[in-house]
Enzyme design. Structure first.
Site: not given
Length: 275
Positions: A152, A72, A100
């Protein structure tokens, strides 16, 4: 030095990357993947401008070279890994997340890092339907969430998260968010809201508007310093026992956050001199 990776740097167990004294930038290409391994440390790196890569043959160990699908563009991707320490790095401007951690990853410490100029900073938990992340335990401590961040910091699912003694220098949407009943223990942080009256809330539950199940989730703020109108919306029963798995260290007073985070990011080290 600037290292531009053509494909992911895939780490093996019991490995440390230590950039102290070398001014190492991993930038403008693939970045770091920590997948199905244990006991890994990443320290002292500038990680930025990471790009999606893949659909290529990539070496994942000294003895294996195989096909990788598209990545990603995360700065650091933690996938099904455990006992991972991400410490004293400076991260910004990647295609997806800066850090992540998904697919049952656990025993993760993210500490003393400096995050800037990014939208979706840190994802902890793959999806609402992926119950493997119920085992996840993550400590987010002594980090500086700096300029140009949107959301986030972190965004959590299912597991247990201790967010302690971090410095938040505003946010464009929210600071701490989650779904799928995560336990979030926020202690001794400093939250400085922007002047935008619509983004004063620290927290965000990512649920449908008619879904009130979030009121039972265990989210608490204890000893946080909330500035410029910032506010934290707690939920759940509030009993201390509920936070046992989201309590990894004793929080310092929020008045000490400036000192505790003053060296966040890559340390200014020199070879041959104690750092």
């Amino acid at each position: 030095m600037v290292i531009t990776l053509k494909q992911e740097l895939i780490m093996n167990s019991f490995k440390t990357i230590d950039g102290r004294g070398a001014n190492v930038h991993i930038a403008n290409g693939a970045c770091i993947t920590i997948q199905y391994v244990t006991n890994v440390i990443v320290h002292g790196l500038h990680i930025h401008d990471c790009k999606p890569t893949g659909n290529a043959m990539v070496r994942s160990s000294p003895s294996h070279y195989g096909w990788r699908t598209m990545a990603d563009g995360d700065g650091i991707s933690i996938f099904g890994a455990s006992h991972v320490w991400i410490d004293h790095n400076s991260l910004s401007s990647c295609s997806d997340g800066l850090i992540d951690a998904i697919m049952g990853s656990t025993a993760i410490t993210i500490s003393n890092n400096y995050f800037t100029q990014h939208n979706e900073v840190m994802l902890l938990g793959h999806s609402d339907s992926n119950t493997r992340d119920k085992v996840m335990q993550v400590t987010v401590a002594y980090n500086h969430f700096g300029e140009g961040l949107t959301q986030r910091m972190p965004r959590c699912r299912h597991g247990y998260f201790h967010v302690v003694n971090n410095d938040y220098t505003s946010w464009e949407m929210y600071a701490i968010g989650g779904s799928a009943n995560p336990t979030i223990n926020s202690q001794g942080n400093r939250f400085l809201a922007s002047n935008n009256q619509f983004t004063k809330e620290v927290t965000k539950r990512i649920v449908d508007s008619d879904d009130n199940t979030w009121k039972d989730w265990n989210w608490r703020s204890e000893g946080d310093l909330l500035l410029n109108g910032a506010y934290f919306t707690p939920s759940g029963g509030g009993a201390s026992a509920s936070y046992a798995r989201a309590s990894s260290l004793a929080a310092k007073p929020s008045s000490l956050v400036s000192t505790l985070t003053s060296d966040a990011g890559v340390l200014n080290c020199r070879k041959g001199v104690q750092c």
